[in-house]
Design a protein around this motif. Structure first.
Motif, PDB file in Angstrom:
ATOM      1  N   GLN A 154       0.841  -1.200   0.000  1.00  0.00           N
ATOM      2  CA  GLN A 154       0.000   0.000   0.000  1.00  0.00           C
ATOM      3  C   GLN A 154       0.877   1.250   0.000  1.00  0.00           C
ATOM      4  N   PRO A 155       1.543   1.540  -1.152  1.00  0.00           N
ATOM      5  CA  PRO A 155       2.524   2.633  -1.138  1.00  0.00           C
ATOM      6  C   PRO A 155       1.973   3.968  -0.609  1.00  0.00           C
ATOM      7  N   VAL A 156       0.799   4.383  -1.101  1.00  0.00           N
ATOM      8  CA  VAL A 156       0.366   5.743  -0.750  1.00  0.00           C
ATOM      9  C   VAL A 156      -0.389   5.771   0.587  1.00  0.00           C
ATOM     10  N   TYR A 157      -1.095   4.687   0.931  1.00  0.00           N
ATOM     11  CA  TYR A 157      -1.696   4.627   2.276  1.00  0.00           C
ATOM     12  C   TYR A 157      -0.578   4.748   3.316  1.00  0.00           C
ATOM     13  N   ASN A 158       0.497   3.950   3.140  1.00  0.00           N
ATOM     14  CA  ASN A 158       1.620   4.008   4.088  1.00  0.00           C
ATOM     15  C   ASN A 158       2.236   5.399   4.131  1.00  0.00           C
ATOM     16  N   THR A 159       2.381   6.007   2.940  1.00  0.00           N
ATOM     17  CA  THR A 159       2.961   7.357   2.876  1.00  0.00           C
ATOM     18  C   THR A 159       2.098   8.348   3.643  1.00  0.00           C
ATOM     19  N   SER A 160       0.769   8.246   3.443  1.00  0.00           N
ATOM     20  CA  SER A 160      -0.126   9.187   4.142  1.00  0.00           C
ATOM     21  C   SER A 160      -0.026   9.007   5.651  1.00  0.00           C
ATOM     22  N   LYS A 161       0.111   7.761   6.100  1.00  0.00           N
ATOM     23  CA  LYS A 161       0.175   7.486   7.544  1.00  0.00           C
ATOM     24  C   LYS A 161       1.526   7.918   8.130  1.00  0.00           C
ATOM     25  N   GLY A 162       2.606   7.705   7.349  1.00  0.00           N
ATOM     26  CA  GLY A 162       3.916   8.166   7.807  1.00  0.00           C
ATOM     27  C   GLY A 162       3.948   9.684   7.913  1.00  0.00           C
ATOM     28  N   ALA A 163       3.380  10.356   6.913  1.00  0.00           N
ATOM     29  CA  ALA A 163       3.363  11.825   6.928  1.00  0.00           C
ATOM     30  C   ALA A 163       2.471  12.350   8.056  1.00  0.00           C
ATOM     31  N   GLN A 164       1.361  11.664   8.311  1.00  0.00           N
ATOM     32  CA  GLN A 164       0.509  12.053   9.446  1.00  0.00           C
ATOM     33  C   GLN A 164       1.318  12.058  10.738  1.00  0.00           C
ATOM     34  N   ALA A 165       2.119  10.987  10.925  1.00  0.00           N
ATOM     35  CA  ALA A 165       2.875  10.861  12.181  1.00  0.00           C
ATOM     36  C   ALA A 165       3.872  12.011  12.328  1.00  0.00           C
ATOM     37  N   ILE A 166       4.514  12.394  11.215  1.00  0.00           N
ATOM     38  CA  ILE A 166       5.474  13.506  11.284  1.00  0.00           C
ATOM     39  C   ILE A 166       4.740  14.815  11.585  1.00  0.00           C
ATOM     40  N   TYR A 167       3.622  15.034  10.888  1.00  0.00           N
ATOM     41  CA  TYR A 167       2.856  16.273  11.132  1.00  0.00           C
ATOM     42  C   TYR A 167       2.418  16.350  12.599  1.00  0.00           C
ATOM     43  N   LEU A 168       1.926  15.231  13.141  1.00  0.00           N
ATOM     44  CA  LEU A 168       1.467  15.229  14.539  1.00  0.00           C
ATOM     45  C   LEU A 168       2.636  15.475  15.493  1.00  0.00           C
ATOM     46  N   GLU A 169       3.808  14.918  15.157  1.00  0.00           N
ATOM     47  CA  GLU A 169       4.968  15.149  16.026  1.00  0.00           C
ATOM     48  C   GLU A 169       5.364  16.628  16.014  1.00  0.00           C
ATOM     49  N   THR A 170       5.309  17.241  14.838  1.00  0.00           N
ATOM     50  CA  THR A 170       5.656  18.677  14.776  1.00  0.00           C
ATOM     51  C   THR A 170       4.657  19.501  15.592  1.00  0.00           C
ATOM     52  N   LEU A 171       3.365  19.149  15.496  1.00  0.00           N
ATOM     53  CA  LEU A 171       2.373  19.877  16.309  1.00  0.00           C
ATOM     54  C   LEU A 171       2.670  19.698  17.793  1.00  0.00           C
ATOM     55  N   ARG A 172       2.985  18.450  18.166  1.00  0.00           N
ATOM     56  CA  ARG A 172       3.273  18.164  19.589  1.00  0.00           C
ATOM     57  C   ARG A 172       4.437  19.035  20.062  1.00  0.00           C
ATOM     58  N   ASN A 173       5.478  19.139  19.234  1.00  0.00           N
ATOM     59  CA  ASN A 173       6.659  19.897  19.633  1.00  0.00           C
ATOM     60  C   ASN A 173       6.388  21.404  19.642  1.00  0.00           C
ATOM     61  N   ARG A 174       5.544  21.865  18.719  1.00  0.00           N
ATOM     62  CA  ARG A 174       5.182  23.286  18.698  1.00  0.00           C
ATOM     63  C   ARG A 174       4.307  23.682  19.867  1.00  0.00           C
ATOM     64  N   LEU A 175       3.368  22.787  20.207  1.00  0.00           N
ATOM     65  CA  LEU A 175       2.287  23.185  21.126  1.00  0.00           C
ATOM     66  C   LEU A 175       2.564  22.846  22.581  1.00  0.00           C
ATOM     67  N   ALA A 176       3.651  22.091  22.842  1.00  0.00           N
ATOM     68  CA  ALA A 176       3.925  21.687  24.231  1.00  0.00           C
ATOM     69  C   ALA A 176       4.014  22.910  25.137  1.00  0.00           C
ATOM     70  N   LYS A 177       4.658  23.956  24.643  1.00  0.00           N
ATOM     71  CA  LYS A 177       4.848  25.135  25.506  1.00  0.00           C
ATOM     72  C   LYS A 177       3.534  25.899  25.739  1.00  0.00           C
ATOM     73  N   HIS A 178       2.506  25.564  24.980  1.00  0.00           N
ATOM     74  CA  HIS A 178       1.197  26.212  25.171  1.00  0.00           C
ATOM     75  C   HIS A 178       0.242  25.327  25.971  1.00  0.00           C
ATOM     76  N   ASN A 179       0.781  24.287  26.617  1.00  0.00           N
ATOM     77  CA  ASN A 179      -0.062  23.417  27.455  1.00  0.00           C
ATOM     78  C   ASN A 179      -1.075  22.620  26.627  1.00  0.00           C
ATOM     79  N   VAL A 180      -0.722  22.321  25.376  1.00  0.00           N
ATOM     80  CA  VAL A 180      -1.610  21.547  24.496  1.00  0.00           C
ATOM     81  C   VAL A 180      -0.971  20.176  24.273  1.00  0.00           C
ATOM     82  N   ARG A 181      -1.744  19.117  24.530  1.00  0.00           N
ATOM     83  CA  ARG A 181      -1.247  17.753  24.281  1.00  0.00           C
ATOM     84  C   ARG A 181      -1.617  17.317  22.871  1.00  0.00           C
TER      85      ARG A 181
END
Ligand SMILES: NC(=O)c1ccc[n+]([C@@H]2O[C@H](COP(=O)([O-])OP(=O)(O)OC[C@H]3O[C@@H](n4cnc5c(N)ncnc54)[C@H](OP(=O)(O)O)[C@@H]3O)[C@@H](O)[C@H]2O)c1
Length: 251
Positions: free
Chosen positions: A154-181
């Motif tokens: 599933q090349p593109v399903y996997n790609t979408s899921k891998g990219a989701q994980a990176i996007y969520l990690e960036t949000l987590r790192n951006r928002l930690a200082k704002h008390n957002v989980r």
């Protein structure tokens, strides 16, 4: 923003999103149910509201196609107003069309990227901005164990899921200082419409069980949660298999 325990669940008309919404309502959340199949959403809302304390409307319905990206900012504000507050956003919308081993169908690829990834980004960008202003809130994205490696099926399903994980990690790192989980959920195999007809899959659990684990994670987790937890060990092993071996596996 006054009301405590208010959630938006995008992709709430079946499967993991439906089950998470039902769990959250049981735990006292007021929940906005978002997806395209309005009839299904209304049935789920009726079920939730019929079990709510007398007179309380715990579930609200908003029919929406996540690929209509331009509608999201206005709809997001309207939902938060209707709920009377917002403390949690869960993005569970996703598609995984069947793809043959030699198939490269861009229309399927586009749909997966639009629904799984771009829809998530447009919804969670809104959540990130609101929760930054509020200095509080929780964001939950449903990714997949499929995003941990480039599996050949599933090349593109996997790609979408891998990219989701990176996007969520960036949000987590951006928002930690704002008390957002920001919580990344990586389900293994869950018994939903998505896996119907795929036979007996390893460690398959019910959507209800997955919904309960997603609601638990929404209330307490701080990073990535495998559902069920034993997938974390398999994921660790898979990530460490060298490429020249991994490409021979049907993993
Ligand atoms: N089932 C598994 O084994 C498994 C494993 C790992 C990860 N996941 C992930 O879990 C998430 C939920 O999937 P599921 O297994 O619960 O499957 P599901 O029962 O098919 O649910 C998918 C949800 O996504 C919504 N959706 C799809 N396209 C949409 C669109 N254009 N606009 C709005 N909503 C849309 C569907 O609603 P409408 O059709 O009503 O719009 C439905 O509510 C997905 O991200 C999936 O990749 C599932």
């Amino acid at each position: 923003m006054i009301r405590d325990k208010c959630a938006i669940v995008v992709g709430a008309s079946s499967g993991i999103g439906e089950a998470a919404a039902v769990q959250l309502a049981r735990r006292g959340y007021r929940v906005a149910l978002v997806a395209r199949r309005e009839h299904e959403l209304r049935k789920i809302a009726e079920r939730i509201n019929s079990r709510s304390p007398a007179g309380e409307e715990r579930a609200l319905v908003f029919a929406h196609d996540v690929t209509h990206f331009n509608e999201v900012p206005e709809l997001f504000d309207r939902i938060a107003q209707s709920l009377g507050g917002l403390t949690l956003v869960v993005y569970a919308a996703g598609v995984m069309p069947r793809v043959e081993p030699e198939e490269y169908d861009f229309s399927k690829d586009l749909k997966m990227v639009e629904v799984n990834l771009l829809g998530m980004i447009v919804w969670l960008n809104e959540a990130a901005q609101l929760f930054t202003r509020l200095q509080a809130g929780t964001i939950v994205g449903i990714g997949s164990i499929a995003g941990d490696r480039g599996r050949k099926g599933q090349p593109v399903y996997n790609t979408s899921k891998g990219a989701q994980a990176i996007y969520l990690e960036t949000l987590r790192n951006r928002l930690a200082k704002h008390n957002v989980r920001v919580v990344t959920i990586k389900p293994g195999y869950i018994d939903t419409l998505m896996t119907r007809g795929m036979g007996n899959l390893l460690w398959m659990i019910s959507a209800e069980e997955a919904g309960r684990l997603v609601a638990n994670a929404a209330e307490t987790a701080r990073a990535t949660v495998y559902v069920p937890a034993r997938w974390r060990i398999v994921a660790w092993l898979l990530v460490h298999i060298p490429s020249f071996i991994f490409r021979r596996l049907d993993a």
